[in-house]
Design a protein around this motif. Structure first.
Motif, PDB file in Angstrom:
ATOM      1  N   VAL A  87      79.789  69.408 -12.926  1.00 46.92           N
ATOM      2  CA  VAL A  87      80.176  68.420 -13.930  1.00 46.92           C
ATOM      3  C   VAL A  87      81.359  67.620 -13.398  1.00 46.92           C
ATOM      4  N   LEU A 127      82.449  59.850 -19.558  1.00 42.58           N
ATOM      5  CA  LEU A 127      83.457  60.855 -19.244  1.00 42.58           C
ATOM      6  C   LEU A 127      84.192  61.300 -20.504  1.00 42.58           C
ATOM      7  N   GLY A 181      80.616  62.214 -23.278  1.00 43.90           N
ATOM      8  CA  GLY A 181      79.412  62.912 -22.861  1.00 43.90           C
ATOM      9  C   GLY A 181      79.648  63.784 -21.657  1.00 43.90           C
ATOM     10  N   ARG A 182      78.730  63.697 -20.714  1.00 41.81           N
ATOM     11  CA  ARG A 182      78.759  64.576 -19.542  1.00 41.81           C
ATOM     12  C   ARG A 182      78.215  63.812 -18.342  1.00 41.81           C
ATOM     13  N   ASP A 238      76.917  64.579 -14.632  1.00 40.35           N
ATOM     14  CA  ASP A 238      76.526  65.566 -13.630  1.00 40.35           C
ATOM     15  C   ASP A 238      76.561  64.893 -12.263  1.00 40.35           C
ATOM     16  N   TRP A 280      74.950  61.563 -19.205  1.00 39.16           N
ATOM     17  CA  TRP A 280      74.264  62.058 -20.389  1.00 39.16           C
ATOM     18  C   TRP A 280      75.150  61.968 -21.621  1.00 39.16           C
ATOM     19  N   SER A 336      75.036  63.429 -25.748  1.00 40.44           N
ATOM     20  CA  SER A 336      74.360  64.237 -26.758  1.00 40.44           C
ATOM     21  C   SER A 336      74.354  63.464 -28.067  1.00 40.44           C
ATOM     22  N   GLU A 370      69.167  64.783 -26.133  1.00 37.85           N
ATOM     23  CA  GLU A 370      69.990  64.426 -24.980  1.00 37.85           C
ATOM     24  C   GLU A 370      69.534  63.063 -24.475  1.00 37.85           C
TER      25      GLU A 370
END
Length: 215
Positions: free
Chosen positions: A7, A56, A59-60, A62, A73, A75, A132
């Protein structure tokens, strides 16, 4: 394909922005947003930076350990939930109504297409169920075709399958659409034809007990 994934954090911001800028410079939608090549080179990095900052914070991101690819991503909560997903171009229920206008003002105030694409993608985003949302995925130009994008997506889809969670994205070109179809995504509603521009395909994936499909 074994791809080491972690992450990303704030320290990775510039790497993620550079990856997205390089990966999407020749993308049909980026070319529509910035039809002039010189202006695209000047303004496109700022748009990718704005997207990166949203994800950042809300969310996320990867990131492949070797810095060759990244996936953004969000949510998206179920309808009626008070959870948000930030602002910007293309999120679902949690997006602030003036997010696309704020994005345009911050990146390129004279470019109405920045605001327009945010509103158009928000309009087609499915409502109701939690899911997602793969906002963007970028692979370094010299590493495309190695399966990195699929590996990044599958790592999240495996969790979606375990948790019974759907996934959603908008494909911006035919090649990426084919990849998403191999991973179990299907066309959701009508394609989005940008005014005087390319087509985008909204795609939805139901969770699968057996895990991601592999072509």
């Amino acid at each position: 394909m074994g791809v080491a994934i972690r992450v990303a954090g704030e320290a990775d911001r510039e790497l993620v922005v550079r990856l997205l800028d390089e990966a999407f410079q020749d993308d049909p939608v980026s070319n529509w947003v910035f039809p002039d090549p010189e202006r695209r080179r000047a303004k496109h990095p700022g748009l990718m930076a704005a997207f990166t900052d949203v994800v950042l914070a809300e969310g996320r991101v990867d990131l492949a350990e070797d810095g060759s690819a990244c996936a953004l991503w969000l949510s998206v909560p179920a309808a009626g939930s008070h959870e948000g997903t930030g602002e910007g171009g293309g999120e679902g229920d949690g997006a602030q109504e003036d997010g696309p206008a704020q994005l345009r003002a911050a990146v390129d105030p004279d470019n109405e297409r920045i605001e327009l694409i945010g509103r158009l993608t928000a309009d087609i985003h499915p409502e109701g169920r939690a899911h997602e949302y793969l906002w963007m995925i970028g692979v370094a130009p010299g590493r495309q075709g190695e399966g990195l994008g699929g590996a990044l997506i599958e790592s999240v889809l495996e969790r979606c399958d375990r948790e019974g969670l759907a996934a959603y994205l908008e494909a911006s070109n035919a090649r990426s659409r084919a990849l998403y179809e191999r991973l179990g995504f299907e066309l959701s509603g009508r394609p989005l034809d940008l005014p005087d521009g390319p087509r985008m395909w909204p795609m939805w994936r139901e969770p699968r007990p057996g895990g991601p499909a592999r072509g």
